[in-house]
Scaffold this motif. Structure first.
Motif, mmCIF file in Angstrom:
data_model
loop_
_atom_site.group_PDB
_atom_site.id
_atom_site.type_symbol
_atom_site.label_atom_id
_atom_site.label_comp_id
_atom_site.label_asym_id
_atom_site.label_seq_id
_atom_site.Cartn_x
_atom_site.Cartn_y
_atom_site.Cartn_z
ATOM 1 N N ASP A 62 -3.527 0.887 -3.914
ATOM 2 C CA ASP A 62 -3.008 -0.889 -3.267
ATOM 3 C C ASP A 62 -2.273 -1.535 -3.653
ATOM 4 O O ASP A 62 -1.991 -1.468 -5.123
ATOM 5 N N SER B 1 -0.851 -1.649 5.247
ATOM 6 C CA SER B 1 -1.989 -1.935 4.746
ATOM 7 C C SER B 1 -2.886 -0.916 4.160
ATOM 8 O O SER B 1 -2.665 0.193 4.419
ATOM 9 N N CYS B 2 -3.974 -1.399 3.037
ATOM 10 C CA CYS B 2 -4.674 -0.469 2.912
ATOM 11 C C CYS B 2 -5.666 -1.607 3.269
ATOM 12 O O CYS B 2 -6.111 -2.503 2.942
ATOM 13 N N SER B 3 -6.807 -0.679 3.292
ATOM 14 C CA SER B 3 -7.981 -1.484 3.058
ATOM 15 C C SER B 3 -9.374 -0.503 2.901
ATOM 16 O O SER B 3 -8.982 0.388 2.129
ATOM 17 N N GLN B 4 -10.447 -0.987 2.174
ATOM 18 C CA GLN B 4 -11.631 -0.411 0.937
ATOM 19 C C GLN B 4 -12.682 0.029 2.519
ATOM 20 O O GLN B 4 -13.124 -0.119 3.132
ATOM 21 N N TYR B 5 -13.091 0.983 2.212
ATOM 22 C CA TYR B 5 -14.418 1.505 3.123
ATOM 23 C C TYR B 5 -15.261 2.449 1.883
ATOM 24 O O TYR B 5 -15.082 3.576 1.041
ATOM 25 N N CYS C 108 0.360 -0.921 0.262
ATOM 26 C CA CYS C 108 0.379 -0.366 0.044
ATOM 27 C C CYS C 108 0.637 1.216 -0.059
ATOM 28 O O CYS C 108 1.907 1.241 1.311
ATOM 29 N N VAL D 173 -10.093 3.563 -0.992
ATOM 30 C CA VAL D 173 -8.434 3.273 -1.288
ATOM 31 C C VAL D 173 -8.309 3.944 0.799
ATOM 32 O O VAL D 173 -8.273 4.809 0.599
ATOM 33 N N GLY E 10 -3.041 2.774 5.531
ATOM 34 C CA GLY E 10 -2.881 1.844 7.280
ATOM 35 C C GLY E 10 -2.269 2.678 7.762
ATOM 36 O O GLY E 10 -2.056 4.426 7.792
#
Length: 126
Positions: free
Chosen positions: A52, A100-104, A33, A108, A111
C-alpha cells in the motif's frame, strides 16, 4: 497513461535468487496500491505481494519469508527480491497497480486491477 515495465526474470536452479524490477511511468509508485502477481500454466492467478501507499506489504503464504517487495521512490520503481526459489515458483510475474488497497485483519487487500506490466518469465529448475 500508466505504463509498467517489468523485467529481471530468468532461469535459475532451486535455491537460487532473482530480483524483479517494475519501472513505472505516468504513475507514482509510492502513492498507489501496487504489487506483483504471477500466472503459471493451468493455475489461477496468485497475488504474490501487495504494497500500500504506506509501504505496508502482504505476501502470499507460499512466498512468505522468501520474497521481499520494496520500492525506490526516487526511481519510481517497485522491486521483488526472490530468494530460495523453488520449482513451484515457476510462472510469469506481472507488476500490478490497483485502484486502491484496503486492510483486513492486518493484511493489505488489493482493489480493482487497473494496470499491469508485460510480464517476465521466471523458471526454476530442480
Amino acid at each position: 497513461q500508466v505504463r509498467l515495465a517489468d523485467s529481471g526474470g530468468g532461469s535459475v536452479e532451486t535455491g537460487g535468487f532473482l530480483r524483479l524490477s517494475c519501472a513505472a511511468s505516468g504513475h507514482t509508485v509510492s502513492s498507489n496500491c501496487m504489487g506483483w502477481f504471477r500466472q503459471a500454466p493451468g493455475k489461477e492467478r496468485e497475488d504474490v505481494a501487495t504494497v500500500d501507499s504506506d509501504g505496508k506489504t502482504t505476501y502470499a503464504e507460499s512466498v512468505k519469508g522468501r520474497f521481499t517487495a520494496s520500492r525506490d521512490n526516487a526511481k519510481n520503481t517497485l522491486y521483488l527480491q526472490m530468494n530460495n526459489l523453488k520449482p513451484e515458483d515457476t510462472a510469469i510475474y506481472y507488476c500490478s497497480s490497483y485502484d486502491s488497497c484496503s486492510q483486513y485483519r492486518g493484511s493489505v487487500i488489493p482493489g480493482i486491477l487497473k494496470s499491469w506490466g508485460q510480464g517476465t518469465q521466471v523458471t526454476v529448475s530442480s
